[in-house]
Design an enzyme around this catalytic site. Structure first.
Site, PDB file in Angstrom:
ATOM      1  N   HIS A 466      29.342  35.511  23.759  1.00 18.85           N
ATOM      2  CA  HIS A 466      28.506  36.554  23.162  1.00 18.85           C
ATOM      3  C   HIS A 466      27.027  36.228  23.350  1.00 18.85           C
ATOM      4  CE1 HIS A 466      26.375  38.413  19.708  1.00 18.85           C
ATOM      5  NE2 HIS A 466      27.117  39.448  20.044  1.00 18.85           N
ATOM      6  N   ARG A 575      27.866  48.999  26.839  1.00  9.82           N
ATOM      7  CA  ARG A 575      28.846  48.445  25.896  1.00  9.82           C
ATOM      8  C   ARG A 575      28.565  49.123  24.556  1.00  9.82           C
ATOM      9  NH1 ARG A 575      28.008  43.277  28.923  1.00  9.82           N
ATOM     10  NH2 ARG A 575      30.051  42.391  29.389  1.00  9.82           N
ATOM     11  N   ARG A 632      31.275  52.869  28.382  1.00  9.57           N
ATOM     12  CA  ARG A 632      32.616  52.352  28.076  1.00  9.57           C
ATOM     13  C   ARG A 632      32.968  52.682  26.629  1.00  9.57           C
ATOM     14  NH1 ARG A 632      33.602  46.042  28.242  1.00  9.57           N
ATOM     15  NH2 ARG A 632      32.374  46.129  26.333  1.00  9.57           N
ATOM     16  N   GLU A 793      40.589  45.130  34.385  1.00 14.60           N
ATOM     17  CA  GLU A 793      40.333  43.814  33.786  1.00 14.60           C
ATOM     18  C   GLU A 793      41.581  43.116  33.274  1.00 14.60           C
ATOM     19  OE1 GLU A 793      37.321  44.267  30.728  1.00 14.60           O
ATOM     20  OE2 GLU A 793      38.177  46.144  30.037  1.00 14.60           O
ATOM     21  N   GLY A 814      36.165  44.544  35.333  1.00 24.08           N
ATOM     22  CA  GLY A 814      35.642  43.699  34.260  1.00 24.08           C
ATOM     23  C   GLY A 814      36.049  42.276  34.582  1.00 24.08           C
ATOM     24  N   ASN A 816      35.015  39.475  33.709  1.00 31.65           N
ATOM     25  CA  ASN A 816      35.087  38.472  32.627  1.00 31.65           C
ATOM     26  C   ASN A 816      36.512  38.409  32.088  1.00 31.65           C
ATOM     27  OD1 ASN A 816      32.305  38.410  32.897  1.00 31.65           O
ATOM     28  ND2 ASN A 816      31.976  39.820  31.201  1.00 31.65           N
ATOM     29  N   ASP A 817      37.008  39.568  31.664  1.00 34.71           N
ATOM     30  CA  ASP A 817      38.371  39.578  31.143  1.00 34.71           C
ATOM     31  C   ASP A 817      39.388  39.282  32.240  1.00 34.71           C
ATOM     32  OD1 ASP A 817      38.549  39.975  28.319  1.00 34.71           O
ATOM     33  OD2 ASP A 817      37.550  41.895  28.613  1.00 34.71           O
ATOM     34  N   CYS A 879      31.454  45.064  36.876  1.00 37.33           N
ATOM     35  CA  CYS A 879      30.442  45.053  35.808  1.00 37.33           C
ATOM     36  C   CYS A 879      30.546  43.808  34.932  1.00 37.33           C
ATOM     37  CB  CYS A 879      30.519  46.320  34.965  1.00 37.33           C
ATOM     38  SG  CYS A 879      32.051  46.465  34.040  1.00 37.33           S
TER      39      CYS A 879
HETATM   40  C1  PEP Z   1      34.454  42.231  31.473  1.00 33.09           C
HETATM   41  O1  PEP Z   1      35.473  41.907  30.892  1.00 33.09           O
HETATM   42  O2  PEP Z   1      34.110  41.764  32.572  1.00 33.09           O
HETATM   43  C2  PEP Z   1      33.531  43.203  30.862  1.00 33.09           C
HETATM   44  C3  PEP Z   1      32.515  43.701  31.538  1.00 33.09           C
HETATM   45  O3  PEP Z   1      33.732  43.508  29.563  1.00 33.09           O
HETATM   46  P1  PEP Z   1      33.352  42.536  28.339  1.00 33.09           P
HETATM   47  O4  PEP Z   1      32.623  41.374  28.888  1.00 33.09           O
HETATM   48  O5  PEP Z   1      32.544  43.367  27.418  1.00 33.09           O
HETATM   49  O6  PEP Z   1      34.708  42.216  27.813  1.00 33.09           O
HETATM   50 MG    MG Z   2      36.076  43.170  29.243  1.00 36.24          MG
END
Ligand code: PEP
Ligand code: MG
Length: 925
Positions: A466, A575, A632, A793, A814, A816-817, A879
């Site tokens: 975060h 977001r 989103r 994601e 996504g 990250n996920d 993203c």
């Molecule tokens: C991701 O998962 O890459 C994404 C952009 O969403 P968040 O980081 O908000 O989960």
């Molecule tokens: Mg995500």
């Protein structure tokens, strides 16, 4: 590999060379450029380079190598008219230097030995030949003591401090401060003392045979490739895949010969500012390492100009010729021996970010390089990062205050007083203090404090934590996961584990979010260059070259406007949850979550809708047609929005007219063991359709209002965490329904009627596709383009991308996920073991920072191919945080993705990486 090589030794000097600049991989940067300089006819002392593959042999030279070396020495002897190992008056003695040099420069990490070939007999001979000339005696003894010291250190691991102590002692007895003031008698004493140290420490006398000296030195320099310093340097700088270090053997020239001699280093342009003027330092009457080692204070190069204008002019012409030849700023080493110039090294000069931008734009203006070439070679993404953010003025000087390090999570440096809670950070800022927020980790509740602070430091979490995501979106420096900090917010302290350092509330600290370092105190800063004309000009070339689009992750109109100013082609990710944490929204949000019936829930959502709509409208207006705005739908688990402290729970209970126990009960019941794989993303929108509907209405009503004022609007509505097509269909149906409601209920009837007509006049129910088409047509009539798409994601979405593309009009990865779920590593908990994995070579790098090519990128490629097979024009972007990481941008370009999206401050960096990827792809053909 070594076994297959039949030529080990590459000669250079006397106007020719066996190798050239292109041979860096096996001759190393130094060897390849010495060859190139020799070919250009520049004054390079003759010598030769032994190929880097010999590092593999750990210094065990084969007979074939020795033979080649002997032949090459004969070539050097001829070139210099001197003889190696000579001790007679007829042939003056050739001395040699042995230097390391890998394909990528590793300054000071490996070894050098100078003056090889000297021994007792030769020293005596030269002194007696000089017939009492003190200058010559001084010079030869000075060379000999340097040889003893360097050979002892490099070849036999004798502690340098022993030699240094002896030299200091002799200087003290002689009553002098600097080495140059020592007379030959003193240097004779130093030499004798050094021989004693060498014998005592190694158990054998210093070798008198020049050939033995040479071979041992060559072997030791090869072996220095694997000294712990060099290994660590390669680890830190992620240098892999090199063959080893090459070894350069060169005729010695003597900067310490007399007062018309000296040695220096220079840059062809100022490496801090980029200004076009020689920038360098010179030491009169000194040898090689004196400048770099800092043992004597060098003079500005301008003093050479004042003292010997002709020599200076020759030097200037030579190095400018090199700059023109290599088409880059050169960092050169040179020696002047009794008024004669010799070039010892040239390489592309390291420079600061602002200097890189200035040099690139100047060189294009001067007609030296094209814009494409400047973009491809002269500015790195790291340079741009540096140019856009404040940075430490002198990182080396700050090193003494280093107390911890973590992930370099958001670039730039900042100093402030430590605050340990968000409230403290806000209160201290209000009093006019500069503050750094120090937390174990941050949560959405901390955003007020994060916003107030100059930067954020956390003990836990990594690149996608975060703290990192939010700090990056605001362009604030962040160091995340500084694992040695033990933060105790209630005590107002952070203890640096394993040390006696305790950070207390209000103490000054400095973080460098570009390197991940944390320092005690207020370290001196250099200001960013943002907004300079040169930067804007350079970025305009970058944007014109890149194939991939670059968008921004932005949650506010201000961020969106900033991103567009940096060249973003729209917003790739809003977001929406970030909007719910503002003080005027968190209460209705909480009321919505805690509502006990539909009426209460609807009332809370009704309060939220106009607030969201106002945000979206602001973003549409800020983007103003630069590209789509991708919104989103709500993604995080709802319990993240609930009050965690008893105090907050009590306040909310009072405002809702319920008991604090009831709230505590709900908070408890919503707790999840694995929230990241829990009730979030589209799972929320499906189980609580009212949220999706409210958000869709807010998006469309905002779009309608902005479009009515003539703002070009493309609204992309994005469904998070989809794995199954029916999830997407479920949400798309709700979204389209709201679009129809906002853009004209009449359109819904028209859609139904036309689908009925198509089916032969019966009143067949309209399909989802019909409704979608009708809703889009209705929106278009209001000047609004909208699309419904999905995030990719979860791994299932990659596998099922073909079927998702039946409904989705765009994909946004996504990453990250996707990284979290592909590896099965929790984004929030992986920090500590990932560090150890990298240290142990199990992972090459943090997959949350640089996209994992074998796994995650392969999934993305699959999603892209399968999606495009069904819907050929479907735009596919990324993203996740990887969208702003230069390494990952190159990977995405190779996969053929259409866009990346990243925080506004990373837009220039991602753009440069994308442009460099385009140029690289064109070069590959
Ligand atoms: C991701 O998962 O890459 C994404 C952009 O969403 P968040 O980081 O908000 O989960
Ligand atoms: Mg995500």
């Amino acid at each position: 590999m070594a076994a297959s090589i039949d030529k080990w030794v590459y000669r250079f000097g006397n106007g020719s060379a066996d190798g050239c600049a292109k041979d860096k991989a096996f001759l190393g940067g130094k060897g390849a450029n010495l060859a190139e300089m020799a070919k250009l006819g520049l004054p390079v002392p003759p010598g030769f380079t032994v190929r880097a593959e010999a590092s593999e042999l750990k210094g065990k030279l084969t007979d074939a190598m020795r033979k080649e070396i002997e032949e090459a020495i004969a070539h050097v002897e001829k070139g210099m008219g001197r003889k190696f190992g000579a001790t007679s008056k007829e042939a003056s003695a050739l001395l040699l230097s042995v230097r390391s040099g890998a394909a990528i420069s590793m300054p000071g990490m490996m070894d050098t030995v100078l003056n090889l070939g000297l021994n007792d007999a030769l020293v005596d001979q030269i002194i007696s030949d000089a017939e009492g000339d003190e200058g010559t005696a001084r010079w030869v003894l000075d060379n000999y003591r340097r040889l003893l010291q360097m050979f002892g250190d490099v070849v036999r691991n004798v502690d340098m401090a022993l030699f240094e102590a002896e030299l200091s002692r002799v200087k003290e007895v002689a009553g002098v401060h600097s080495d140059v003031e020592l007379k030959s008698e003193h240097l004779r004493e130093v030499v004798e003392a050094y021989k004693g140290i060498y014998g005592r420490e190694t158990g054998s006398p210093f070798p008198q045979d020049p050939w033995e000296q040479l071979y041992e030195a060559v072997a030791a320099v090869f072996a220095s490739w694997n000294n712990s310093r060099a290994v660590r340097y390669r680890q830190i700088n992620e240098i892999t895949g090199l063959l080893g270090t090459a070894v350069n053997v060169m005729a010695m020239v003597y900067g310490n010969r007399d007062d018309d001699s000296g040695t220096g280093v220079l840059f062809t342009r100022n490496p801090s500012t980029g200004e076009d003027m020689l920038f360098g330092e010179y030491l009169f009457n000194a040898q090689g390492e004196d400048v770099v080692s800092g043992s004597r204070s060098p003079r500005p190069i301008a003093e050479l100009e004042a003292r010997s204008p002709e020599l200076y002019a020759e030097l200037l012409a030579t190095v400018k010729r090199l700059e023109k030849h290599f088409l880059d700023v050169q960092d050169c080493e040179f020696t002047i021996e009794s008024g004669r110039l010799f070039m010892l090294q040239t390489r592309n000069g390291k420079r600061t970010g602002p200097a890189a931008v200035r040099i690139a734009t100047d060189m294009v203006r001067e007609g030296l390089v094209t814009k494409e070439d400047a973009v491809a070679r002269l500015v790195t993404p790291q340079h741009l990062d540096q140019a856009l953010h404040a940075r430490l003025k002198d990182p080396a000087a700050s090193e003494a205050s280093l107390i911890a390090s973590g992930t370099a999570a958001s670039p730039g440096a900042a100093s402030g007083r430590a605050a340990f809670t968000a409230g403290e950070a806000e209160a201290m800022t209000e009093k006019g203090m500069a503050v750094l927020l120090v937390r174990e980790e941050t949560s959405p509740e901390d955003i007020g404090g994060m916003h107030a602070a100059k930067g954020v430091l956390t003990a836990r979490g990594g690149m996608t934590s975060h703290a990192a995501v939010v700090a990056r979106s605001w362009g604030k420096p962040c160091v995340a996961g500084a694992g040695s900090l033990r933060v105790d917010a209630s005590a107002g302290t952070a203890v640096v584990h394993g040390t006696s350092t305790v950070l207390r509330r209000g103490d000054w600290i400095t973080i460098d979010g570009s390197t991940g370092k944390v320092y005690l105190g207020q370290q001196p800063m250099a200001a960013p260059e943002a907004g300079s004309g040169e930067l804007g000009e350079f970025l305009s070339w970058v944007h014109a070259i890149r194939r991939m689009k670059v968008k921004a992750n932005a949650d506010t109109p201000e961020d969106a406007a900033r991103a567009v100013a940096f060249g973003a082609q729209g917003v790739g990710l809003v977001r929406t949850e970030h909007m719910f944490f503002a003080p005027d929204r968190i209460t209705p949000m909480r009321r919505m979550i805690l509502a006990s019936d539909d009426a209460q829930r609807r009332a809370a959502l009704d309060d939220l809708e106009p607030l969201q709509a106002a945000d979206f409208e602001g973003i549409f207006r800020a983007v103003n047609g630069a590209g789509p705005v991708t919104v989103r739908l709500l993604d995080p688990p709802l319990h993240e929005f609930l009050p965690q402290t008893r105090e907050q729970q009590a306040t909310l209970a009072r405002s809702m007219g319920i008991s604090a126990e009831e709230i505590r009960g709900t908070v408890e019941s919503m707790r999840e063991a694995n929230p990241m794989t829990g009730h979030r993303g589209c799972r929320l929108g499906i189980t609580r359709p009212a949220i999706t509907k409210m958000q869709a209405r807010a998006i469309f009503s905002a779009a309608k209002r902005a479009a009515a004022d003539g703002v070009p609007v493309e609204a992309d509505v994005m469904v998070p965490l989809v794995g199954i097509r029916s999830e997407l269909d479920n949400q798309a149906r709700l979204i389209d329904g709201e679009a129809l409601a906002v853009f004209g209920p009449a359109a819904a009837d028209a859609a139904a009627a036309s689908s009925g007509a198509a089916a032969g006049g019966d009143s067949e129910p309209a399909t989802d596709k019909d409704i979608h088409a009708a809703a889009k047509a209705a929106a278009k009539a209001h000047g609004v383009v909208y699309r419904v798409g999905t995030m990719i994601e979860v791994p299932r979405a990659c596998l099922a991308a073909g079927s998702l593309a039946e409904t989705a009009e765009f994909f946004s990865v996504g990453s990250n996920d996707l990284t979290q779920l592909c590896f099965g590593y929790s984004r929030d908990d992986a920090g500590p073991f990932i560090g150890e994995y990298i240290a142990k070579g199990i992972l090459p790098s943090d997959p949350f920072v640089h996209v994992d090519e074998d796994g995650v990128a392969a999934l993305i490629e699959m999603a892209c191919k399968r999606g495009k097979a069904v819907r050929p024009d479907i735009p596919v972007g990324v993203c996740g945080e990887h969208g702003g990481d230069p390494f990952s941008v190159h990977v995405f370009d190779r996969l053929g993705l259409d866009s990346v999206s990243c925080s506004p401050f990373r837009v220039p960096v991602a753009s440069l990486a994308a442009a460099q990827a385009t140029l690289l792809a064109a070069k590959r053909g």
